[in-house]
Enzyme design. Structure first.
Site, PDB file in Angstrom:
ATOM      1  N   HIS A  21     -36.629   6.330  -9.557  1.00  0.00           N
ATOM      2  CA  HIS A  21     -36.208   4.930  -9.703  1.00  0.00           C
ATOM      3  C   HIS A  21     -37.029   4.287 -10.826  1.00  0.00           C
ATOM      4  O   HIS A  21     -38.217   4.585 -10.982  1.00  0.00           O
ATOM      5  CB  HIS A  21     -36.400   4.173  -8.382  1.00  0.00           C
ATOM      6  CG  HIS A  21     -35.778   2.809  -8.427  1.00  0.00           C
ATOM      7  ND1 HIS A  21     -36.401   1.745  -9.019  1.00  0.00           N
ATOM      8  CD2 HIS A  21     -34.581   2.357  -7.985  1.00  0.00           C
ATOM      9  CE1 HIS A  21     -35.608   0.683  -8.932  1.00  0.00           C
ATOM     10  NE2 HIS A  21     -34.495   1.034  -8.318  1.00  0.00           N
TER      11      HIS A  21
ATOM     12  N   ASN B 207     -30.749   0.245  -1.358  1.00  0.00           N
ATOM     13  CA  ASN B 207     -32.174   0.504  -1.588  1.00  0.00           C
ATOM     14  C   ASN B 207     -32.955  -0.751  -1.201  1.00  0.00           C
ATOM     15  O   ASN B 207     -32.930  -1.742  -1.926  1.00  0.00           O
ATOM     16  CB  ASN B 207     -32.373   0.856  -3.072  1.00  0.00           C
ATOM     17  CG  ASN B 207     -33.836   0.993  -3.442  1.00  0.00           C
ATOM     18  OD1 ASN B 207     -34.713   1.065  -2.576  1.00  0.00           O
ATOM     19  ND2 ASN B 207     -34.109   1.024  -4.742  1.00  0.00           N
TER      20      ASN B 207
ATOM     21  N   GLY C  61     -32.188  -6.216 -10.627  1.00  0.00           N
ATOM     22  CA  GLY C  61     -32.846  -7.400 -10.081  1.00  0.00           C
ATOM     23  C   GLY C  61     -32.767  -8.620 -10.980  1.00  0.00           C
ATOM     24  O   GLY C  61     -33.474  -9.602 -10.764  1.00  0.00           O
TER      25      GLY C  61
ATOM     26  N   GLU D 214     -38.410   1.524 -11.082  1.00  0.00           N
ATOM     27  CA  GLU D 214     -39.645   0.857 -10.654  1.00  0.00           C
ATOM     28  C   GLU D 214     -40.762   1.886 -10.460  1.00  0.00           C
ATOM     29  O   GLU D 214     -41.929   1.614 -10.753  1.00  0.00           O
ATOM     30  CB  GLU D 214     -39.376   0.037  -9.381  1.00  0.00           C
ATOM     31  CG  GLU D 214     -38.586  -1.223  -9.718  1.00  0.00           C
ATOM     32  CD  GLU D 214     -37.719  -1.757  -8.602  1.00  0.00           C
ATOM     33  OE1 GLU D 214     -37.897  -1.366  -7.439  1.00  0.00           O
ATOM     34  OE2 GLU D 214     -36.832  -2.582  -8.914  1.00  0.00           O
TER      35      GLU D 214
ATOM     36  N   SER E  35     -27.866  -5.042 -10.075  1.00  0.00           N
ATOM     37  CA  SER E  35     -27.244  -6.324  -9.728  1.00  0.00           C
ATOM     38  C   SER E  35     -25.814  -6.196  -9.215  1.00  0.00           C
ATOM     39  O   SER E  35     -24.956  -7.042  -9.483  1.00  0.00           O
ATOM     40  CB  SER E  35     -27.312  -7.298 -10.916  1.00  0.00           C
ATOM     41  OG  SER E  35     -28.665  -7.585 -11.241  1.00  0.00           O
TER      42      SER E  35
ATOM     43  N   GLU F 103     -28.784   3.456 -13.805  1.00  0.00           N
ATOM     44  CA  GLU F 103     -29.287   2.098 -13.562  1.00  0.00           C
ATOM     45  C   GLU F 103     -29.936   1.554 -14.829  1.00  0.00           C
ATOM     46  O   GLU F 103     -31.118   1.823 -15.089  1.00  0.00           O
ATOM     47  CB  GLU F 103     -30.323   2.120 -12.438  1.00  0.00           C
ATOM     48  CG  GLU F 103     -29.758   2.566 -11.102  1.00  0.00           C
ATOM     49  CD  GLU F 103     -30.526   1.945  -9.948  1.00  0.00           C
ATOM     50  OE1 GLU F 103     -29.884   1.290  -9.128  1.00  0.00           O
ATOM     51  OE2 GLU F 103     -31.758   2.075  -9.896  1.00  0.00           O
TER      52      GLU F 103
ATOM     53  N   LYS G  88     -36.100  -1.119  -1.098  1.00  0.00           N
ATOM     54  CA  LYS G  88     -37.383  -1.265  -1.809  1.00  0.00           C
ATOM     55  C   LYS G  88     -38.493  -1.602  -0.791  1.00  0.00           C
ATOM     56  O   LYS G  88     -38.443  -1.126   0.336  1.00  0.00           O
ATOM     57  CB  LYS G  88     -37.254  -2.296  -2.938  1.00  0.00           C
ATOM     58  CG  LYS G  88     -36.051  -1.979  -3.839  1.00  0.00           C
ATOM     59  CD  LYS G  88     -35.976  -2.780  -5.103  1.00  0.00           C
ATOM     60  CE  LYS G  88     -34.757  -2.329  -5.900  1.00  0.00           C
ATOM     61  NZ  LYS G  88     -34.650  -2.985  -7.199  1.00  0.00           N
TER      62      LYS G  88
HETATM   63  P1  PGA Z   1     -30.602  -4.650  -7.673  1.00  0.00           P
HETATM   64  O1  PGA Z   1     -31.443  -3.274  -7.626  1.00  0.00           O
HETATM   65  O2  PGA Z   1     -29.267  -4.367  -7.043  1.00  0.00           O
HETATM   66  O3  PGA Z   1     -31.425  -5.626  -6.892  1.00  0.00           O
HETATM   67  O4  PGA Z   1     -30.444  -5.003  -9.114  1.00  0.00           O
HETATM   68  C1  PGA Z   1     -30.806  -2.063  -7.886  1.00  0.00           C
HETATM   69  C2  PGA Z   1     -31.796  -0.932  -7.787  1.00  0.00           C
HETATM   70  O5  PGA Z   1     -32.961  -1.116  -8.175  1.00  0.00           O
HETATM   71  O6  PGA Z   1     -31.460   0.164  -7.326  1.00  0.00           O
END
Ligand code: PGA
Length: 254
Positions: free
Chosen positions: A98, A12, A176, A100, A215, A170, A14
Site C-alpha cells: 500500500h 481497507n 484520501g 502508505e 477516493s 491506486e 487502515k
Molecule cells: P481512500 O483510500 O478510499 O480513502 O482514498 C484508498 C486506499 O488507500 O486504499
C-alpha cells in the site's frame, strides 16, 4: 468477465476501528451482505481486529484481509506479523505495498518481491498495490512507475500463479484526497497494468483481477466499476461506514 475476474470490493480500514467498533460495523453490515453473491467482498481491519472480524463473519462469504505482513514465517523481527500467524486467525488475503506503507514506513520493492510469493505460499491472496504520485503523473512518468512496480514486485512469482494475485491500481494523488481518478484515467492505467502482465503471459493477463483505489465512494463507484478492465475497488474512508460500503458493493455491474 472470466470466473477468475469476479468483482472484488475490498474495504481497507487502515488504522481505524477497535474490536468493539469492528463488531458494531459487522452487526449492521453482515445482514445485507449476501445481496450480491456475484461480488466478492473483503474487509481489511487492523491486526488487532482480524480475529473479531473472522469469527463474527464465519459462515459468510466475507473475505478477511490483513493490511501487511512480514515475508518470513517467524524469527527476530520485532513488531512484525507473519503469514502463518494471519492464517491461524482466519485471514484469507493480505494487502501488500500500500502506498502508505511505501511512503510512510519505507516498504521497498525488494521486500515486496519476497512478500508476494510468501503470501501465495501460505495460501493468502496478495492484493498488491501500485500507483504513481501526482508529480510522476504530471511529469508523464505514470507508465514508467507502474512498469517498475509490477515488474519488480512480481519478479519472483511463477507465471502460472499470477492469476492468484489481485492488483490494486491506486494513484497516490487520489488516496484520501477526494480527487478520484476519472473513469478514463483509471481504465487506461489498469489496461496498461494488464498489458504489462501480458508480457509475462497473455493468457494469464486476461485472468488477473485488477482493482481501482483512491477516493471511491457510493457516488462514483458505479461509473468506475463499469469500465472494462476495472474488476473492483479498494476502498479506504468510505469503507468505514457500513451503509456506504454496502452501497459501493451494490454499485458493481451485474
Ligand atoms: P481512500 O483510500 O478510499 O480513502 O482514498 C484508498 C486506499 O488507500 O486504499
Amino acid at each position: 468477465m472470466s470466473n477468475e475476474r469476479r468483482p472484488l470490493i475490498a474495504g481497507n480500514w487502515k488504522m481505524n476501528k477497535t474490536n468493539a467498533e469492528a463488531a458494531e460495523f459487522l452487526d449492521e453490515f453482515l445482514p445485507g451482505a449476501g445481496d450480491r453473491p456475484d461480488v466478492d467482498v473483503a474487509i481489511c481491519p487492523p491486526y488487532t481486529a482480524l480475529r473479531t472480524v473472522a469469527e463474527r463473519s464465519a459462515g459468510t462469504p466475507l473475505i478477511v484481509s490483513a493490511q501487511n505482513m512480514h515475508e518470513r514465517e517467524g524469527g527476530a523481527f520485532t513488531g512484525e506479523v507473519s503469514a502463518p500467524m494471519l492464517r491461524e486467525v482466519g485471514v484469507q488475503a493480505v494487502v501488500l505495498g500500500h502506498s502508505e506503507r511505501r511512503q510512510l514506513f519505507g516498504e521497498t520493492d525488494v521486500a515486496l518481491q519476497r512478500k508476494v510469493p510468501a503470501a501465495l505460499a501460505a495460501g493468502l491472496v496478495p492484493i498488491l498495490c501500485v500507483g504513481e504520485t501526482e508529480d510522476e503523473r504530471e511529469a508523464g512518468e505514470t507508465e514508467r512507475k507502474l512498469r517498475h512496480q509490477v515488474q519488480a514486485d512480481l519478479a519472483e512469482v511463477e507465471d502460472d500463479r499470477l492469476t492468484q494475485i489481485t492488483i490494486a491500481y491506486e494513484p497516490i494523488w487520489a488516496i484520501g484526497t477526494g480527487n478520484t481518478a476519472t473513469p478514463e484515467q483509471a481504465q487506461d492505467a489498469i489496461a496498461f497494468v494488464r498489458a504489462l502482465l501480458s508480457d509475462r503471459s497473455p493468457a494469464v493477463a486476461a485472468g488477473v483481477r485488477i482493482l481501482y483505489g483512491g477516493s471511491v465512494n457510493a457516488g462514483n463507484a458505479a461509473e468506475l466499476l463499469s469500465q472494462p478492465d476495472i474488476d473492483g475497488a479498494l476502498v479506504g474512508g468510505a469503507s468505514l461506514d457500513p451503509g456506504e460500503f454496502a452501497a459501493i458493493i451494490a454499485a458493481a455491474p451485474r
